[in-house]
Design a protein around this motif. Sequence first.
Motif, PDB file in Angstrom:
ATOM      1  N   LEU A  30      -0.813   3.011  -4.423  1.00 28.99           N
ATOM      2  CA  LEU A  30      -1.026   3.489  -3.059  1.00 28.99           C
ATOM      3  C   LEU A  30      -2.362   3.011  -2.509  1.00 28.99           C
ATOM      4  O   LEU A  30      -2.480   2.666  -1.323  1.00 28.99           O
ATOM      5  CB  LEU A  30      -0.947   5.012  -3.030  1.00 28.99           C
ATOM      6  N   ALA A  31      -3.382   2.955  -3.374  1.00 24.72           N
ATOM      7  CA  ALA A  31      -4.695   2.470  -2.939  1.00 24.72           C
ATOM      8  C   ALA A  31      -4.634   0.996  -2.564  1.00 24.72           C
ATOM      9  O   ALA A  31      -5.256   0.567  -1.576  1.00 24.72           O
ATOM     10  CB  ALA A  31      -5.725   2.685  -4.056  1.00 24.72           C
ATOM     11  N   ALA A  32      -3.881   0.223  -3.333  1.00 25.36           N
ATOM     12  CA  ALA A  32      -3.739  -1.206  -3.024  1.00 25.36           C
ATOM     13  C   ALA A  32      -3.035  -1.406  -1.687  1.00 25.36           C
ATOM     14  O   ALA A  32      -3.437  -2.250  -0.873  1.00 25.36           O
ATOM     15  CB  ALA A  32      -2.958  -1.902  -4.149  1.00 25.36           C
ATOM     16  N   MET A  33      -1.978  -0.620  -1.440  1.00 30.65           N
ATOM     17  CA  MET A  33      -1.261  -0.717  -0.168  1.00 30.65           C
ATOM     18  C   MET A  33      -2.163  -0.335   1.003  1.00 30.65           C
ATOM     19  O   MET A  33      -2.145  -0.982   2.055  1.00 30.65           O
ATOM     20  CB  MET A  33      -0.025   0.177  -0.213  1.00 30.65           C
ATOM     21  N   LYS A  34      -2.960   0.709   0.806  1.00 34.49           N
ATOM     22  CA  LYS A  34      -3.871   1.150   1.865  1.00 34.49           C
ATOM     23  C   LYS A  34      -4.889   0.051   2.162  1.00 34.49           C
ATOM     24  O   LYS A  34      -5.205  -0.212   3.330  1.00 34.49           O
ATOM     25  CB  LYS A  34      -4.567   2.440   1.436  1.00 34.49           C
ATOM     26  N   THR A  35      -5.405  -0.592   1.128  1.00 32.40           N
ATOM     27  CA  THR A  35      -6.399  -1.654   1.301  1.00 32.40           C
ATOM     28  C   THR A  35      -5.823  -2.830   2.082  1.00 32.40           C
ATOM     29  O   THR A  35      -6.503  -3.411   2.937  1.00 32.40           O
ATOM     30  CB  THR A  35      -6.921  -2.126  -0.066  1.00 32.40           C
ATOM     31  N   LEU A  36      -4.574  -3.189   1.802  1.00 28.34           N
ATOM     32  CA  LEU A  36      -3.937  -4.303   2.514  1.00 28.34           C
ATOM     33  C   LEU A  36      -3.368  -3.895   3.869  1.00 28.34           C
ATOM     34  O   LEU A  36      -3.032  -4.761   4.680  1.00 28.34           O
ATOM     35  CB  LEU A  36      -2.800  -4.898   1.658  1.00 28.34           C
ATOM     36  N   GLY A  37      -3.228  -2.589   4.086  1.00 29.44           N
ATOM     37  CA  GLY A  37      -2.644  -2.118   5.343  1.00 29.44           C
ATOM     38  C   GLY A  37      -1.164  -2.407   5.430  1.00 29.44           C
ATOM     39  O   GLY A  37      -0.650  -2.789   6.490  1.00 29.44           O
ATOM     40  N   VAL A  38      -0.449  -2.234   4.291  1.00 28.02           N
ATOM     41  CA  VAL A  38       0.980  -2.549   4.253  1.00 28.02           C
ATOM     42  C   VAL A  38       1.788  -1.303   3.905  1.00 28.02           C
ATOM     43  O   VAL A  38       1.260  -0.332   3.358  1.00 28.02           O
ATOM     44  CB  VAL A  38       1.293  -3.664   3.228  1.00 28.02           C
ATOM     45  N   GLU A  39       3.072  -1.360   4.223  1.00 27.68           N
ATOM     46  CA  GLU A  39       3.998  -0.296   3.863  1.00 27.68           C
ATOM     47  C   GLU A  39       4.741  -0.669   2.589  1.00 27.68           C
ATOM     48  O   GLU A  39       4.749  -1.830   2.170  1.00 27.68           O
ATOM     49  CB  GLU A  39       5.008  -0.072   5.004  1.00 27.68           C
ATOM     50  N   ARG A  40       5.373   0.307   2.001  1.00 27.62           N
ATOM     51  CA  ARG A  40       6.141   0.107   0.771  1.00 27.62           C
ATOM     52  C   ARG A  40       7.200  -0.969   0.981  1.00 27.62           C
ATOM     53  O   ARG A  40       7.853  -1.043   2.019  1.00 27.62           O
ATOM     54  CB  ARG A  40       6.807   1.422   0.372  1.00 27.62           C
ATOM     55  N   SER A  41       7.379  -1.803  -0.014  1.00 32.62           N
ATOM     56  CA  SER A  41       8.305  -2.932   0.085  1.00 32.62           C
ATOM     57  C   SER A  41       9.760  -2.458   0.115  1.00 32.62           C
ATOM     58  O   SER A  41      10.217  -1.776  -0.800  1.00 32.62           O
ATOM     59  CB  SER A  41       8.093  -3.866  -1.112  1.00 32.62           C
ATOM     60  N   LYS A  42      10.459  -2.804   1.185  1.00 36.11           N
ATOM     61  CA  LYS A  42      11.886  -2.489   1.267  1.00 36.11           C
ATOM     62  C   LYS A  42      12.704  -3.571   0.580  1.00 36.11           C
ATOM     63  O   LYS A  42      13.735  -3.302  -0.024  1.00 36.11           O
ATOM     64  CB  LYS A  42      12.320  -2.354   2.724  1.00 36.11           C
ATOM     65  N   ASP A  43      12.258  -4.816   0.700  1.00 35.94           N
ATOM     66  CA  ASP A  43      12.927  -5.927   0.022  1.00 35.94           C
ATOM     67  C   ASP A  43      11.884  -6.710  -0.763  1.00 35.94           C
ATOM     68  O   ASP A  43      11.411  -6.241  -1.781  1.00 35.94           O
ATOM     69  CB  ASP A  43      13.680  -6.804   1.032  1.00 35.94           C
ATOM     70  N   LYS A  44      11.471  -7.861  -0.265  1.00 37.00           N
ATOM     71  CA  LYS A  44      10.515  -8.693  -0.993  1.00 37.00           C
ATOM     72  C   LYS A  44       9.250  -8.936  -0.176  1.00 37.00           C
ATOM     73  O   LYS A  44       8.603  -9.973  -0.315  1.00 37.00           O
ATOM     74  CB  LYS A  44      11.170 -10.029  -1.360  1.00 37.00           C
ATOM     75  N   GLU A  45       8.889  -7.968   0.679  1.00 32.43           N
ATOM     76  CA  GLU A  45       7.702  -8.136   1.515  1.00 32.43           C
ATOM     77  C   GLU A  45       6.413  -8.150   0.699  1.00 32.43           C
ATOM     78  O   GLU A  45       5.431  -8.777   1.074  1.00 32.43           O
ATOM     79  CB  GLU A  45       7.618  -7.005   2.547  1.00 32.43           C
ATOM     80  N   LEU A  46       6.417  -7.446  -0.439  1.00 33.01           N
ATOM     81  CA  LEU A  46       5.261  -7.379  -1.320  1.00 33.01           C
ATOM     82  C   LEU A  46       5.618  -7.957  -2.686  1.00 33.01           C
ATOM     83  O   LEU A  46       6.791  -8.011  -3.056  1.00 33.01           O
ATOM     84  CB  LEU A  46       4.792  -5.934  -1.494  1.00 33.01           C
ATOM     85  N   PHE A  47       4.592  -8.364  -3.420  1.00 29.35           N
ATOM     86  CA  PHE A  47       4.790  -8.863  -4.775  1.00 29.35           C
ATOM     87  C   PHE A  47       3.662  -8.334  -5.652  1.00 29.35           C
ATOM     88  O   PHE A  47       2.499  -8.307  -5.231  1.00 29.35           O
ATOM     89  CB  PHE A  47       4.772 -10.397  -4.795  1.00 29.35           C
ATOM     90  N   VAL A  48       4.010  -7.885  -6.855  1.00 29.51           N
ATOM     91  CA  VAL A  48       3.021  -7.384  -7.811  1.00 29.51           C
ATOM     92  C   VAL A  48       2.936  -8.321  -9.009  1.00 29.51           C
ATOM     93  O   VAL A  48       3.958  -8.689  -9.593  1.00 29.51           O
ATOM     94  CB  VAL A  48       3.379  -5.958  -8.293  1.00 29.51           C
ATOM     95  N   GLU A  49       1.711  -8.705  -9.338  1.00 33.05           N
ATOM     96  CA  GLU A  49       1.433  -9.376 -10.610  1.00 33.05           C
ATOM     97  C   GLU A  49       0.755  -8.338 -11.501  1.00 33.05           C
ATOM     98  O   GLU A  49      -0.421  -8.022 -11.321  1.00 33.05           O
ATOM     99  CB  GLU A  49       0.520 -10.582 -10.403  1.00 33.05           C
ATOM    100  N   ALA A  50       1.519  -7.780 -12.432  1.00 38.03           N
ATOM    101  CA  ALA A  50       1.010  -6.719 -13.308  1.00 38.03           C
ATOM    102  C   ALA A  50       0.401  -7.338 -14.555  1.00 38.03           C
ATOM    103  O   ALA A  50       0.992  -8.219 -15.169  1.00 38.03           O
ATOM    104  CB  ALA A  50       2.139  -5.771 -13.691  1.00 38.03           C
ATOM    105  N   GLU A  51      -0.772  -6.871 -14.925  1.00 34.88           N
ATOM    106  CA  GLU A  51      -1.470  -7.425 -16.089  1.00 34.88           C
ATOM    107  C   GLU A  51      -1.231  -6.621 -17.358  1.00 34.88           C
ATOM    108  O   GLU A  51      -1.816  -6.911 -18.396  1.00 34.88           O
ATOM    109  CB  GLU A  51      -2.964  -7.538 -15.785  1.00 34.88           C
ATOM    110  N   THR A  52      -0.365  -5.606 -17.276  1.00 39.39           N
ATOM    111  CA  THR A  52      -0.076  -4.787 -18.452  1.00 39.39           C
ATOM    112  C   THR A  52       0.707  -5.591 -19.485  1.00 39.39           C
ATOM    113  O   THR A  52       1.260  -6.656 -19.191  1.00 39.39           O
ATOM    114  CB  THR A  52       0.721  -3.537 -18.048  1.00 39.39           C
ATOM    115  N   GLY A  53       0.774  -5.055 -20.704  1.00 41.81           N
ATOM    116  CA  GLY A  53       1.480  -5.741 -21.783  1.00 41.81           C
ATOM    117  C   GLY A  53       2.588  -4.874 -22.329  1.00 41.81           C
ATOM    118  O   GLY A  53       3.258  -4.163 -21.591  1.00 41.81           O
ATOM    119  N   LYS A  54       2.779  -4.910 -23.628  1.00 42.07           N
ATOM    120  CA  LYS A  54       3.758  -4.040 -24.266  1.00 42.07           C
ATOM    121  C   LYS A  54       3.192  -3.582 -25.608  1.00 42.07           C
ATOM    122  O   LYS A  54       2.354  -4.251 -26.212  1.00 42.07           O
ATOM    123  CB  LYS A  54       5.097  -4.755 -24.474  1.00 42.07           C
ATOM    124  N   GLY A  55       3.655  -2.408 -26.040  1.00 43.33           N
ATOM    125  CA  GLY A  55       3.213  -1.893 -27.328  1.00 43.33           C
ATOM    126  C   GLY A  55       1.825  -1.284 -27.305  1.00 43.33           C
ATOM    127  O   GLY A  55       1.245  -1.041 -28.360  1.00 43.33           O
TER     128      GLY A  55
END
Length: 202
Positions: A30-55
């Motif tokens: 939500l903080a990232a969306m607020k910073t960019l001034g965007v609404e929640r993605s309904k289709d492909k308006e936004l893209f996330v590159e997540a740096e998390t892993g697994k395990g």
Amino acid sequence: MKEFNEYFDTAMKFHGHKCPAMPMGLRAGLAAMKTLGVERSKDKELFVEAETGKGHAAGCFLDGIMTATGCTYGKANIQKLYYSKMAFTLIDVKTGKAVRVSLKPEFFEKALNSPFVQERKKGVPPQDIPAAITDPLVDRILELPEADFLNISDVFHKDMKRGSGNFDVKRCAKCGEAVFTDKLTKAPDGRMLCIPCSGSVE
């Protein structure tokens, strides 16, 4: 506040158990969306590159990000980089504006020493950890000022290539299942095969 509570309720149902990491991700998204001034993605308006892993601990962070941003694997507007960092970049595909958000190291290190994580280290499933342990931690995350636990970058530019979806399928000549054509492989005998069948051609 009502809108946030709706997000949190949705995230809880989606995620399946109460834990500290999911609301961290929800608030970070939500903080990232607020910073960019965007609404929640309904289709492909936004893209996330997540740096998390697994395990690793706190992978639940990503479910909060997906709930907040609407970037999901089903919509193919999220990519997991497997850096094993509690961070992500949110990109406005149309404008190329982007922001990177991460958990502050000192905050996350302290969180990993919490009673909740100590129970997880013993092998206790998150849903079986007493509410007396979980609830105060979650409540604190929901009330913390963003500046106390998030590093939010300045907005920067990141180009995103917008591809078109594939709507064409053909049946694999071996197993007979329908496959999107971009993942069919031509066998030496000319048959078009899906990926699993192409590795075991008879």
